[in-house]
Write a protein that holds these residues in place. Structure first.
Motif, PDB file in Angstrom:
ATOM      1  N   ILE A 256       0.835  -1.209   0.000  1.00 23.23           N
ATOM      2  CA  ILE A 256       0.000   0.000   0.000  1.00 23.23           C
ATOM      3  C   ILE A 256       0.862   1.248   0.000  1.00 23.23           C
ATOM      4  O   ILE A 256       0.582   2.219  -0.716  1.00 23.23           O
ATOM      5  CB  ILE A 256      -0.956  -0.020   1.208  1.00 23.23           C
ATOM      6  N   VAL A 257       1.936   1.253   0.786  1.00 21.97           N
ATOM      7  CA  VAL A 257       2.837   2.407   0.802  1.00 21.97           C
ATOM      8  C   VAL A 257       3.459   2.615  -0.577  1.00 21.97           C
ATOM      9  O   VAL A 257       3.601   3.744  -1.058  1.00 21.97           O
ATOM     10  CB  VAL A 257       3.935   2.224   1.874  1.00 21.97           C
ATOM     11  N   THR A 258       3.813   1.517  -1.256  1.00 23.48           N
ATOM     12  CA  THR A 258       4.457   1.617  -2.565  1.00 23.48           C
ATOM     13  C   THR A 258       3.523   2.150  -3.630  1.00 23.48           C
ATOM     14  O   THR A 258       3.902   3.022  -4.428  1.00 23.48           O
ATOM     15  CB  THR A 258       4.987   0.241  -2.997  1.00 23.48           C
ATOM     16  N   TYR A 259       2.278   1.674  -3.673  1.00 27.38           N
ATOM     17  CA  TYR A 259       1.403   1.971  -4.798  1.00 27.38           C
ATOM     18  C   TYR A 259       0.307   2.987  -4.516  1.00 27.38           C
ATOM     19  O   TYR A 259      -0.369   3.421  -5.452  1.00 27.38           O
ATOM     20  CB  TYR A 259       0.773   0.675  -5.319  1.00 27.38           C
ATOM     21  N   ARG A 265       6.893  11.577  -1.360  1.00 32.09           N
ATOM     22  CA  ARG A 265       7.342  11.253   0.003  1.00 32.09           C
ATOM     23  C   ARG A 265       8.243  10.032   0.043  1.00 32.09           C
ATOM     24  O   ARG A 265       8.821   9.718   1.079  1.00 32.09           O
ATOM     25  CB  ARG A 265       6.118  11.017   0.905  1.00 32.09           C
ATOM     26  N   HIS A 266       8.351   9.327  -1.065  1.00 35.18           N
ATOM     27  CA  HIS A 266       9.129   8.090  -1.089  1.00 35.18           C
ATOM     28  C   HIS A 266      10.055   8.098  -2.301  1.00 35.18           C
ATOM     29  O   HIS A 266       9.644   7.736  -3.403  1.00 35.18           O
ATOM     30  CB  HIS A 266       8.201   6.862  -1.124  1.00 35.18           C
ATOM     31  N   GLN A 270      14.080   4.492  -1.594  1.00 36.71           N
ATOM     32  CA  GLN A 270      13.162   3.937  -0.599  1.00 36.71           C
ATOM     33  C   GLN A 270      12.168   2.979  -1.242  1.00 36.71           C
ATOM     34  O   GLN A 270      11.773   1.980  -0.637  1.00 36.71           O
ATOM     35  CB  GLN A 270      12.410   5.064   0.114  1.00 36.71           C
ATOM     36  N   GLN A 271      11.762   3.280  -2.479  1.00 36.55           N
ATOM     37  CA  GLN A 271      10.852   2.393  -3.190  1.00 36.55           C
ATOM     38  C   GLN A 271      11.497   1.026  -3.409  1.00 36.55           C
ATOM     39  O   GLN A 271      10.836  -0.016  -3.311  1.00 36.55           O
ATOM     40  CB  GLN A 271      10.467   2.999  -4.550  1.00 36.55           C
ATOM     41  N   LYS A 272      12.795   1.018  -3.713  1.00 27.43           N
ATOM     42  CA  LYS A 272      13.485  -0.249  -3.923  1.00 27.43           C
ATOM     43  C   LYS A 272      13.540  -1.056  -2.626  1.00 27.43           C
ATOM     44  O   LYS A 272      13.366  -2.287  -2.640  1.00 27.43           O
ATOM     45  CB  LYS A 272      14.904   0.001  -4.461  1.00 27.43           C
TER      46      LYS A 272
END
Length: 311
Positions: A256-259, A265-266, A270-272
């Motif tokens: 959920i944080v990724t998509y 903010r990311h 951080q996404q990796k």
């Protein structure tokens, strides 16, 4: 797509841009995690297959989760490991890159639905125990298993078809360790608004929807557990359900944080790191959580080890 535009034929996966010494360390660490993923999920599958006491709907879906985790990790981790030790050959052809995108989406969607069905299974077992064998019969389990696999594959195919409508004329560098869909879209030479909308809508449907149903199921389960008079029965129910909630929290939280979180903010690095949670850490932790927190799995493992010693 204009006639002068040329599709890129190869994609460069930048991966983790760190010192060579740290790359060697990461290669060893991620190789260990990947090995534990294969070993742990393989042991879960072996235990469930060999022990007739575990031939129940709950472990039927747990075996599907183990297969999905092995497939999920294997769709991108081997390429990541190869890129960590390769100084030059960090490329992947565009078609295999899209295939990698398709596979990781299909396996991710499947895991969401498996976790949802497992929460429903626990809800029926604890809240409606007398009707459990009728509601969760083998025909229902088989239909659910086939349905969520087909649906996951079709939804992933929609994403890939929408990618194929876009022109990719350069650049050809992806700041990721695999062909993650958001990173692939950054290579497009056209507006990706429709793709972004479909990704967000799919995230709401496949992440927020199942997570909400899981939380509703476990709220009902918690109420039912608190009504159990037997201390042993309450502990057993808590043990089984808490292990499932750990898996749900790790997987759905990182996805959920990724998509769905604002991308500003990311940053990409951080996404990796977040991607590692649902592509490597989660598949490795699932069998550990289920084996350490589940008395029936531990009992089956002990019986299997004792049987090997006596033969």
């Amino acid at each position: 797509m204009g006639g002068n535009q040329t599709w890129i034929t190869e994609v460069i996966l930048l991966g983790f841009q760190v010192d060579p010494a740290l790359k060697v360390f990461l290669f060893g660490l991620f190789s260990l995690f990947y090995g534990l993923t294969l070993l742990g999920n393989g042991v879960i599958l072996g235990i469930i297959y060999s022990d007739s006491r575990l031939h129940t709907p709950m472990y039927f879906f747990l075996s599907h989760l183990a297969i999905d985790d092995i497939s999920y990790a294997s769709s991108n981790v081997p390429k990541m490991l190869a890129n960590l030790v390769s100084r030059k050959n960090r490329t992947i052809s565009f078609v295999p890159c899209l295939m990698q995108t398709y596979l990781y989406l299909a396996f991710a969607h499947t895991e969401c639905l498996i976790l949802l069905v497992m929460s429903y299974d626990r809800y029926v077992a604890i809240c409606h125990p007398l009707h459990y064998s009728v509601i969760m019969n083998w025909r229902v389990c088989t239909v659910l298993g086939v349905t969520f696999c087909m649906f996951s594959c079709l939804l992933a195919l929609v994403h890939v078809i929408l990618i194929l409508r876009l022109p990719f004329c350069g650049p050809n560098e992806i700041n990721h360790f695999f062909c993650e869909i958001l990173s692939v879209l950054k290579l497009a030479c056209a507006d990706t608004w429709l793709n972004q909308v479909v990704i967000f809508a799919a995230a709401v449907f496949i992440l927020v929807g199942p997570l909400s149903l899981v939380l509703v199921s476990y709220t009902r389960i918690l109420i039912a557990i608190l009504r159990i008079q037997s201390g042993d029965g309450r502990r057993k129910a808590f043990s089984t359900c808490s292990s499932h909630l750990c898996v749900v929290g790790l997987f759905f939280g990182s996805a959920i944080v990724t998509y769905m979180a604002p991308k500003s903010r990311h940053p990409e690095e951080q996404q990796k790191i977040l991607s590692l949670f649902y592509s490597l850490f989660n598949p490795m932790l699932n069998p550990l959580i289920y084996s350490l927190r589940n008395a029936e799995v531990k009992g089956a493992l002990r019986r299997a080890l004792c049987k090997d010693r006596t033969t």
